[in-house]
Design a protein around this motif. Structure first.
Motif, PDB file in Angstrom:
ATOM      1  N   GLU A 133      -7.554  11.765  -6.962  1.00 29.77           N
ATOM      2  CA  GLU A 133      -7.676  13.112  -7.525  1.00 29.77           C
ATOM      3  C   GLU A 133      -8.257  13.074  -8.929  1.00 29.77           C
ATOM      4  O   GLU A 133      -9.033  13.975  -9.317  1.00 29.77           O
ATOM      5  N   THR A 134      -7.912  12.046  -9.692  1.00 30.98           N
ATOM      6  CA  THR A 134      -8.397  11.942 -11.065  1.00 30.98           C
ATOM      7  C   THR A 134      -8.882  10.502 -11.338  1.00 30.98           C
ATOM      8  O   THR A 134      -8.429   9.554 -10.680  1.00 30.98           O
ATOM      9  N   PRO A 135      -9.761  10.316 -12.332  1.00 35.16           N
ATOM     10  CA  PRO A 135     -10.184   8.963 -12.704  1.00 35.16           C
ATOM     11  C   PRO A 135      -9.019   8.084 -13.145  1.00 35.16           C
ATOM     12  O   PRO A 135      -9.017   6.878 -12.877  1.00 35.16           O
ATOM     13  N   ALA A 136      -8.034   8.651 -13.832  1.00 32.71           N
ATOM     14  CA  ALA A 136      -6.876   7.867 -14.276  1.00 32.71           C
ATOM     15  C   ALA A 136      -6.096   7.324 -13.086  1.00 32.71           C
ATOM     16  O   ALA A 136      -5.646   6.168 -13.082  1.00 32.71           O
ATOM     17  N   THR A 137      -5.942   8.139 -12.054  1.00 28.02           N
ATOM     18  CA  THR A 137      -5.233   7.705 -10.840  1.00 28.02           C
ATOM     19  C   THR A 137      -6.018   6.601 -10.148  1.00 28.02           C
ATOM     20  O   THR A 137      -5.447   5.617  -9.659  1.00 28.02           O
ATOM     21  N   GLN A 138      -7.327   6.773 -10.104  1.00 21.97           N
ATOM     22  CA  GLN A 138      -8.175   5.757  -9.475  1.00 21.97           C
ATOM     23  C   GLN A 138      -8.035   4.420 -10.184  1.00 21.97           C
ATOM     24  O   GLN A 138      -7.851   3.376  -9.562  1.00 21.97           O
ATOM     25  N   ARG A 139      -8.129   4.436 -11.535  1.00 23.48           N
ATOM     26  CA  ARG A 139      -8.033   3.189 -12.300  1.00 23.48           C
ATOM     27  C   ARG A 139      -6.658   2.550 -12.135  1.00 23.48           C
ATOM     28  O   ARG A 139      -6.536   1.334 -12.019  1.00 23.48           O
ATOM     29  N   SER A 140      -5.624   3.365 -12.135  1.00 19.95           N
ATOM     30  CA  SER A 140      -4.264   2.838 -12.010  1.00 19.95           C
ATOM     31  C   SER A 140      -4.079   2.133 -10.667  1.00 19.95           C
ATOM     32  O   SER A 140      -3.517   1.023 -10.591  1.00 19.95           O
ATOM     33  N   PHE A 141      -4.571   2.768  -9.593  1.00 16.74           N
ATOM     34  CA  PHE A 141      -4.410   2.176  -8.266  1.00 16.74           C
ATOM     35  C   PHE A 141      -5.204   0.873  -8.142  1.00 16.74           C
ATOM     36  O   PHE A 141      -4.700  -0.136  -7.642  1.00 16.74           O
ATOM     37  N   VAL A 142      -6.446   0.889  -8.618  1.00 19.87           N
ATOM     38  CA  VAL A 142      -7.296  -0.309  -8.528  1.00 19.87           C
ATOM     39  C   VAL A 142      -6.685  -1.458  -9.333  1.00 19.87           C
ATOM     40  O   VAL A 142      -6.665  -2.606  -8.889  1.00 19.87           O
ATOM     41  N   ASP A 143      -6.161  -1.138 -10.513  1.00 20.06           N
ATOM     42  CA  ASP A 143      -5.551  -2.184 -11.345  1.00 20.06           C
ATOM     43  C   ASP A 143      -4.317  -2.779 -10.661  1.00 20.06           C
ATOM     44  O   ASP A 143      -4.093  -3.995 -10.725  1.00 20.06           O
ATOM     45  N   ARG A 144      -3.519  -1.966 -10.051  1.00 21.00           N
ATOM     46  CA  ARG A 144      -2.325  -2.473  -9.352  1.00 21.00           C
ATOM     47  C   ARG A 144      -2.726  -3.376  -8.186  1.00 21.00           C
ATOM     48  O   ARG A 144      -2.111  -4.403  -7.929  1.00 21.00           O
ATOM     49  N   LEU A 145      -3.782  -2.978  -7.480  1.00 16.32           N
ATOM     50  CA  LEU A 145      -4.247  -3.785  -6.346  1.00 16.32           C
ATOM     51  C   LEU A 145      -4.805  -5.124  -6.825  1.00 16.32           C
ATOM     52  O   LEU A 145      -4.577  -6.172  -6.201  1.00 16.32           O
ATOM     53  N   LYS A 146      -5.501  -5.101  -7.952  1.00 17.77           N
ATOM     54  CA  LYS A 146      -6.042  -6.351  -8.501  1.00 17.77           C
ATOM     55  C   LYS A 146      -4.937  -7.314  -8.909  1.00 17.77           C
ATOM     56  O   LYS A 146      -5.094  -8.535  -8.829  1.00 17.77           O
ATOM     57  N   SER A 147      -3.813  -6.778  -9.349  1.00 19.26           N
ATOM     58  CA  SER A 147      -2.717  -7.626  -9.822  1.00 19.26           C
ATOM     59  C   SER A 147      -2.058  -8.425  -8.698  1.00 19.26           C
ATOM     60  O   SER A 147      -1.379  -9.409  -8.969  1.00 19.26           O
ATOM     61  N   VAL A 148      -2.240  -8.003  -7.457  1.00 16.16           N
ATOM     62  CA  VAL A 148      -1.629  -8.720  -6.326  1.00 16.16           C
ATOM     63  C   VAL A 148      -2.696  -9.328  -5.422  1.00 16.16           C
ATOM     64  O   VAL A 148      -2.422  -9.640  -4.259  1.00 16.16           O
ATOM     65  N   SER A 149      -3.894  -9.498  -5.966  1.00 17.73           N
ATOM     66  CA  SER A 149      -5.010  -9.967  -5.149  1.00 17.73           C
ATOM     67  C   SER A 149      -5.803 -11.037  -5.879  1.00 17.73           C
ATOM     68  O   SER A 149      -5.608 -11.292  -7.061  1.00 17.73           O
ATOM     69  N   LYS A 150      -6.712 -11.650  -5.148  1.00 18.75           N
ATOM     70  CA  LYS A 150      -7.691 -12.559  -5.734  1.00 18.75           C
ATOM     71  C   LYS A 150      -9.041 -12.271  -5.099  1.00 18.75           C
ATOM     72  O   LYS A 150      -9.127 -11.636  -4.040  1.00 18.75           O
ATOM     73  N   ALA A 151     -10.089 -12.743  -5.754  1.00 20.78           N
ATOM     74  CA  ALA A 151     -11.465 -12.538  -5.273  1.00 20.78           C
ATOM     75  C   ALA A 151     -11.758 -11.062  -5.046  1.00 20.78           C
ATOM     76  O   ALA A 151     -12.396 -10.679  -4.065  1.00 20.78           O
TER      77      ALA A 151
ATOM     78  N   ILE B 184       0.834  -1.197   0.000  1.00 22.67           N
ATOM     79  CA  ILE B 184       0.000   0.000   0.000  1.00 22.67           C
ATOM     80  C   ILE B 184       0.869   1.247   0.000  1.00 22.67           C
ATOM     81  O   ILE B 184       0.601   2.236  -0.706  1.00 22.67           O
ATOM     82  N   ASN B 185       1.950   1.200   0.747  1.00 21.41           N
ATOM     83  CA  ASN B 185       2.840   2.361   0.846  1.00 21.41           C
ATOM     84  C   ASN B 185       3.507   2.667  -0.497  1.00 21.41           C
ATOM     85  O   ASN B 185       3.666   3.837  -0.865  1.00 21.41           O
ATOM     86  N   THR B 186       3.915   1.632  -1.214  1.00 21.46           N
ATOM     87  CA  THR B 186       4.613   1.846  -2.483  1.00 21.46           C
ATOM     88  C   THR B 186       3.653   2.055  -3.650  1.00 21.46           C
ATOM     89  O   THR B 186       4.019   2.703  -4.643  1.00 21.46           O
ATOM     90  N   ALA B 187       2.440   1.506  -3.565  1.00 22.03           N
ATOM     91  CA  ALA B 187       1.511   1.578  -4.705  1.00 22.03           C
ATOM     92  C   ALA B 187       0.609   2.794  -4.677  1.00 22.03           C
ATOM     93  O   ALA B 187      -0.079   3.075  -5.674  1.00 22.03           O
ATOM     94  N   THR B 188       0.589   3.529  -3.582  1.00 25.69           N
ATOM     95  CA  THR B 188      -0.345   4.646  -3.453  1.00 25.69           C
ATOM     96  C   THR B 188       0.353   5.958  -3.777  1.00 25.69           C
ATOM     97  O   THR B 188       1.309   6.351  -3.088  1.00 25.69           O
ATOM     98  N   PRO B 189      -0.125   6.659  -4.788  1.00 25.51           N
ATOM     99  CA  PRO B 189       0.461   7.988  -5.101  1.00 25.51           C
ATOM    100  C   PRO B 189      -0.011   9.041  -4.097  1.00 25.51           C
ATOM    101  O   PRO B 189      -0.931   8.806  -3.304  1.00 25.51           O
TER     102      PRO B 189
END
Length: 332
Positions: free
Chosen positions: A186-204, A158-163
């Motif tokens: 702050e922006t939709p692009a930032t939101q999508r980027s963060f969610v995608d990164r979280l999905k890449s290290v998660s399941k369900a 979370i510390n490294t993936a959160t802008p």
């Protein structure tokens, strides 16, 4: 003369009676023979009829086991009672065979087990079984080791993936790897980027449904974080009852910066589990993320037998509020 005549007359009378009776006797004997022949014929017909019925319909139930087998064999009929007997005998033989097979199987299993025991004593590595990955099958101290590693890995990510342009209102992590995050970007692009990164290290992973490429800035996501490379066997012994306070002091000493103020360590909840007791503490502290991360890193490296079963971080006017449920297993 008169007497002689009387005797002679009497003799003639007897002779005449004999002559008269003889034909009657002959007639009677003839009738008797006719009756016997008739009876024999009826009996023979009855026997023939009965044998025919027996062949067609079988032996009547009241006569099962009564008529000799040899007699029925001559007629060519099988007694059902004999069939039942044969089936019973056959069933007993089959049962005996199954029992013998079962005994042989048990004997073979015992031989195999004794052989495995001998080989295990000589070379244990041959029979080492793979360790289960299921957190809920771990031993209590293994769960503690897993909790420390899992929460540290998650917070580092979370510390490294959160802008800097993302703010969290809630961040929850619960053992073994469940998380929930709520915040805003702050922006939709930032939101999508963060969610995608979280999905890449998660399941369900689950998020609220949005139209594709919708200008969404809010973050609401929960899932299961992929925890990797955990050594769950380095903690060996339960905390002794005389070591509880010392273990808690060591826990507080992990705060190298001396900036964390823990509340709730003096109010533990104790649950009895036979050979051990579970001590739980609901702890609260006000801190900043950097100081809290430093504390978690020290906990991860330590041999301390205190785990964090649940963590909830909330935004506050000053930095953040961290609420933790600490767990310690104490020998009874």
């Amino acid at each position: 003369m008169i007497q002689l005549n009387l005797i002679e007359a009497a003799s003639k009378t007897i002779d005449s009676e004999k002559k008269v009776r003889t034909p009657r006797v002959a007639v009677k004997t003839k009738k008797s023979n006719t009756k016997w022949m008739l009876r024999f014929s009826v009996l023979a017909a009855f026997l023939v009829f009965s044998i025919g019925l027996v062949k067609i319909l079988g032996v009547p139930k009241p006569l099962h086991g009564v008529i000799p087998t040899k007699v029925l064999a001559i007629v060519g009929v099988q007694d059902p009672a004999q069939d039942v007997f044969n089936m019973s005998a056959k069933g007993k033989i089959n049962l005996l065979d199954k029992q013998l097979e079962s005994e042989k199987a048990v004997e073979a299993a015992q031989k195999a087990l004794s052989l495995e025991t001998v080989i295990t004593d000589l070379n244990p590595s041959l029979f080492n079984k793979a360790k289960s990955n299921n957190y809920f099958s771990f031993l209590p101290l293994e769960q503690i080791a897993y909790q420390k590693e899992a929460i540290a890995q998650f917070l580092v990510f979370i510390n490294t993936a959160t802008p800097d342009n993302i703010s969290f209102s809630d961040l929850v992590f619960e053992a073994p790897n469940y998380y929930y995050i709520r915040g805003i970007a702050e922006t939709p692009a930032t939101q999508r980027s963060f969610v995608d990164r979280l999905k890449s290290v998660s399941k369900a992973v689950k998020t609220p449904p949005h139209a594709e490429n919708a200008p969404v800035t809010d973050i609401s996501i929960f899932g299961e974080y992929n925890v990797n490379n955990v050594n769950i066997e380095h903690l060996k012994k339960f905390v002794l009852p005389t070591e509880v306070q010392e273990e808690l002091k060591t826990f507080l000493a992990l705060d190298k910066q001396k900036s964390l103020k823990f509340k709730g360590l003096d109010k533990g909840i104790i649950e009895e589990f036979g050979i051990y007791k579970k001590h739980s503490f609901d702890v609260t502290l006000n801190t900043d993320y950097a100081a809290f991360m430093s504390f978690i890193a020290e906990l991860q490296k330590s041999e301390l037998r205190v785990g964090i079963q649940k963590l909830k971080i909330e935004a506050s006017q000053r930095n953040l509020v961290a609420k933790m449920q600490l767990v310690m297993y104490v020998a009874s």
